[in-house]
Scaffold this motif. Structure first.
Motif, PDB file in Angstrom:
ATOM      1  N   GLY A  79       0.829  -1.202   0.000  1.00 39.62           N
ATOM      2  CA  GLY A  79       0.000   0.000   0.000  1.00 39.62           C
ATOM      3  C   GLY A  79       0.858   1.243   0.000  1.00 39.62           C
ATOM      4  O   GLY A  79       0.613   2.180   0.761  1.00 39.62           O
ATOM      5  N   ASP A  98       1.473  -1.223  -4.906  1.00 42.69           N
ATOM      6  CA  ASP A  98       0.242  -0.433  -4.863  1.00 42.69           C
ATOM      7  C   ASP A  98      -0.255  -0.235  -6.293  1.00 42.69           C
ATOM      8  O   ASP A  98       0.549   0.086  -7.177  1.00 42.69           O
ATOM      9  N   SER A 144      -2.570  -5.233  -6.300  1.00 46.64           N
ATOM     10  CA  SER A 144      -3.092  -5.214  -4.950  1.00 46.64           C
ATOM     11  C   SER A 144      -2.125  -5.876  -3.972  1.00 46.64           C
ATOM     12  O   SER A 144      -1.513  -6.907  -4.288  1.00 46.64           O
ATOM     13  N   CYS A 169       3.721  -1.847   6.078  1.00 47.69           N
ATOM     14  CA  CYS A 169       2.336  -1.792   5.599  1.00 47.69           C
ATOM     15  C   CYS A 169       1.597  -0.651   6.283  1.00 47.69           C
ATOM     16  O   CYS A 169       1.566  -0.581   7.514  1.00 47.69           O
ATOM     17  N   MET A 226      -1.963   0.715   5.185  1.00 47.12           N
ATOM     18  CA  MET A 226      -3.099   0.749   4.259  1.00 47.12           C
ATOM     19  C   MET A 226      -4.380   1.115   4.992  1.00 47.12           C
ATOM     20  O   MET A 226      -4.628   0.634   6.106  1.00 47.12           O
ATOM     21  N   TRP A 255      -7.410   0.157   5.376  1.00 44.75           N
ATOM     22  CA  TRP A 255      -8.204  -1.032   5.084  1.00 44.75           C
ATOM     23  C   TRP A 255      -8.692  -1.624   6.391  1.00 44.75           C
ATOM     24  O   TRP A 255      -8.224  -1.278   7.472  1.00 44.75           O
ATOM     25  N   VAL A 286      -6.290  -6.745   7.136  1.00 41.36           N
ATOM     26  CA  VAL A 286      -4.861  -6.407   7.099  1.00 41.36           C
ATOM     27  C   VAL A 286      -4.084  -7.375   7.986  1.00 41.36           C
ATOM     28  O   VAL A 286      -3.002  -7.855   7.608  1.00 41.36           O
TER      29      VAL A 286
END
Length: 354
Positions: free
Chosen positions: A222, A243, A263, A278, A280, A282, A287
């Motif tokens: 990400g 990403d 992705s 990481c 992100m 999300w 995750v």
């Protein structure tokens, strides 16, 4: 693997309108404004008998085995003094208490105010009190280079200057959650940084015993627009930025950056990396499952990740995230903290067995 049992939810008491005095021998914790209920619940779940003292301040009867996720810093209270005393009386009382409770060794003396509107207005008072106390302590005991506190075996002594009360506490620097006053580890945002995300990474790395070195391989899941990738490249690392979105043009041209436009959930590395990063926006459990897959398959040796928190049920979610990462992913040495630059999120670090 069965999910962990979530402890019963805790009834959260109201935050006192005026800061309450603490009890010597108990632990004082600071947190981000608005997160007092989450810190209180953590401490209650740990059997630490917490009590609300005021905005961003929670005390507990004991220090729990695991550092509280939502605590910025924690000190054992040595004295609780009414602020009505004159500055000279306060400084004399504090210097005497420090000499009594920390009779030998180097000290790092700091002062902070609660990170709240009312507390921040007292910053000048805190600075003046700090200087008055410093003047009353032997100069050869005061360690100026705070970053050396852990290796020097120093004691961190903090003065919490809150509305109506001054709390004095200490903790061995090697056991401190943070070496910054009140746990407010402010990082500078560089002029070319694409977002504030870079400051979160810098703060996370400051709290690790080591960081990515020159030539090490880092995977940044990400990555766009590239805040974390940028800081890793500046350290000399080689970065695989994953990403679908584009990176900053200057990063895309950087020879030590490989941009994989797919992705993070679909990406599989061709070879294990030294570090997995990481950050992100999300869902936290998804995750966590992704990071667990990396741990389970041995795709990285070290982990630094930011986990976004839901509006409700933050503590139950974090119990499940911890279980997924350690029990399902095999990550070890897990730390989970809401750092100063984190908002509705926490920073996770871990490693794999060598």
């Amino acid at each position: 693997m069965p999910l962990p049992a979530i402890p019963p939810r805790v009834k959260i008491p109201p935050i006192p309108a005026a800061t309450l005095p603490s009890q010597p021998g108990r632990w004082l914790w600071t947190c981000r404004a608005g997160f007092e209920p989450h810190l209180f619940e953590e401490l209650e779940w740990a059997g630490a008998s917490p009590r609300m003292l005021g905005e961003v301040l929670v005390e507990s009867e004991k220090r729990p085995p695991e550092p509280p996720v939502f605590a910025r810093t924690g000190i054992r209270v040595q004295a609780s003094l009414p602020a009505e005393q004159s500055p000279e009386q306060l400084a004399e009382s504090i210097a005497a208490r420090v000499a009594e409770t920390v009779p030998a060794g180097l000290l790092v003396l700091q002062a902070f105010t609660p990170d709240s509107p009312a507390g921040n207005r007292m910053a000048d008072e805190a600075d003046a009190l700090l200087e008055a106390v410093r003047a009353r302590l032997p100069a050869d005991r005061l360690l100026e280079e705070t970053w050396r506190a852990r290796e020097a075996g120093a004691t961190l002594v903090e003065l919490c200057v809150a509305p109506g009360v001054v709390l004095v506490g200490s903790v061995p620097a090697r056991e401190a959650l943070s070496l910054s006053p009140g746990g407010r580890q402010r990082m500078r945002r560089s002029g070319d940084s694409p977002s504030r995300a870079a400051m979160k990474l810098e703060e996370a790395l400051v709290n690790l015993p080591f960081e990515p070195g020159r030539g090490e391989v880092c995977v940044d899941l990400g990555a766009a627009p590239g805040g974390w990738t940028q800081r890793l490249v500046a350290r000399g690392a080689r970065v695989i930025a994953v990403d679908p979105a584009k990176l900053m043009p200057e990063l895309a041209r950087q020879p030590r950056v490989e941009h994989i436009q797919e992705s993070a959930f679909a990406y599989s590395p061709e070879e294990p990396a030294d570090w997995l990063f990481c950050d992100m926006a999300w869902r936290p459990l998804e995750v966590a499952q992704l990071l667990a897959k990396w741990g389970r398959r041995g795709w990285a040796s070290h982990l630094v990740a930011n986990i976004k928190l839901p509006m409700k049920d933050k503590n139950p979610i974090l119990v499940r995230v911890r279980h997924i990462l350690t029990q399902e992913g095999g990550w070890q040495g897990l730390t989970m903290r809401q750092l100063y630059h984190d908002r509705d999120e926490v920073t996770v670090t871990a490693h794999k067995a060598i």
